[in-house]
Enzyme design. Sequence first.
Site, short mmCIF file in Angstrom:
data_model
loop_
_atom_site.label_atom_id
_atom_site.label_comp_id
_atom_site.label_asym_id
_atom_site.label_seq_id
_atom_site.Cartn_x
_atom_site.Cartn_y
_atom_site.Cartn_z
N CYS A 38 0.62 -1.24 0.22
CA CYS A 38 -0.31 -0.67 -0.41
C CYS A 38 0.79 1.24 -0.25
O CYS A 38 1.13 2.19 -0.77
CB CYS A 38 -1.12 -0.11 1.38
SG CYS A 38 -2.04 -1.21 1.73
N HIS B 296 -2.84 6.21 3.51
CA HIS B 296 -1.93 5.52 4.92
C HIS B 296 -0.73 6.18 4.21
O HIS B 296 0.12 5.55 3.73
CB HIS B 296 -1.94 4.19 3.69
CG HIS B 296 -1.38 2.78 4.87
ND1 HIS B 296 -1.38 1.89 4.62
CD2 HIS B 296 -1.16 3.59 5.87
CE1 HIS B 296 -0.32 0.93 5.44
NE2 HIS B 296 -0.71 2.40 6.26
#
Length: 588
Positions: free
Chosen positions: A83, A144
């Site tokens: 990610c 994130h």
Amino acid sequence: MLLEHRRLRFLTGLLVLLQSGSYVSSAEPEQDSRPNFVLMMVDDLGIGDVGCYGNHTIRTPNIDRLAADGVKLTQHLAAAPLCTPSRTAFMTGRYALRAGLGSTGRVQVILFLAGSGGLLPNETTFAKLLQKQGYATGIVGKWHLGVNCESRNDHCHHPNNHGFDFFYGLPFTLFSDCKPGAGKGVLVDVQETLRQTFMLLTLGFLSLLAVRAAGLLRISRKLLLFLAALSLLSFAVWFVPFELLRTWNCIIMRNGEVLEQPMKLETLNARLMSEAQRFVERHRDRPFLLFLSLAHVHTPLFESKGFAGKSKHGLYGDNVEEADWMIGRMVETIERHGLSEKTLMYFTSDHGGHIEEGPKGGWNGIYRGGKAMGGWEGGIRVPGIFRWPGRLTPGREVAEPTSLMDVFPTVVKLAGGALPEDRILDGRDLMPLLEARTNRSEHEFMFHYCGMYLNAVRWHPADSESIFKVHFFTPNFSPAGAVGCYDINICLCHGAFVTYHRPPLVFDLSRDPSESRPLAPDTEPRFSEVLERVERAVTEHRRTLEPVEKQLSWEKVLWKPWLQPCCGIFPFCSCEEDTDTEDTQYTH
């Protein structure tokens, strides 16, 4: 004569003025021809999970329609199989290690919202450049990429500091800790070691206290106080950051304000959908960019009303089908406002499916490997669909190598912006390929990283249809005979976790997309040329790399209480977002 001359001049001037006024009043206001952008990214979705990429059991009619109405890329690649680095590359058009977001060890993504690492303020995102062009910019969903650097509210890594006027969603991501009863997902072995250390110290303190009370031994008060303090410290180091992780990491923010802590998963998707639609409605009369970054289908999986039990693939399939429904709702919103021909829509996943999660994870089709497995195709080959009615020919497929990093120059150029000249860009403008003005990708070479380590290189020779892939090392799967790192749940990129190959493994993806038959000098006439040409490309690529502060070091990722976003008085952080019933319910 003089009087008549003056009258003539007056009448002539009046006529010119009237004609000018008539022209101004009849002229229509100039229309802004720049397109809107709706970029939609699913989390951890395997390319094999989507109907138009070969799945026949999970229903994805809305994504399939997007492909039928637009251009489908069949060799679309994430710049990293995890990610944080993948999203860094997507946002900046540059490999993540250029921004310091590649890993040298165990920690490969941001683990704590209150860590100090993240996307540095001096990085240039496509949102920053579109913001300068007068676009309304928004992100709804997962970020994130960090929040704070030195204090709780400096927001140096926050989306609002990276070109997004509006942010609603998860500044972190979904981890198992976010769902009660789903287990733990952050440094589980470290947690257990700290817990056992606390228990041993406490047991030692209580034992010595009992011995002293019974008069069996003379034990100094200082020693007892020292052990008590050590026990309390070990408790704080274990319990506060880890046992309260749901409170610290699993939150919802609107811009810089914490709205919900911890977040309620039951209504999360409905709220994300509502906020995305409202953004479009607010800005439908001016150019806008919306990044819809879905929380799906990262574990823990949702159980949403209207989708539970509908899929043939259990809870994971239910989640994929709900994500597909959300994509369809986004397309419907654009169409309802008459914006289809003014809007470039894009659909992708941040990387491949997490196969170690078993039935809770994604399927990567015919491609080998998955999430966190370096350069294996299953971890980096992702869906890539572009839809723009009136501009892109519907139903086309492009099999040339392309990258998530290519979105950066593509949208910046379409928005009329200038690409930055003070840094290396690794992405390439996709419009010539999408519009069939060329049939070759500008990516002759593509570099596939596992953390900070160059794992593999892809070469598409200009004089050939072949696409060679060279692997310098591969992850060690466990247990023996497995096709993933099931013993540790996610593959690592360093030390004893990988095997280096000398000579490197070489595959021709045009003939062997599953990377199952390594080439050899006696089976591939260009074998030596491939290795030599790739070696030269690697040398040239490394010359473009500059030192940058590492953002995924232990110092940067560990929890720092003074950086923790909090909706109350720290450490008493607890709040719940006020939502209307209409906003939090939707049906299939």
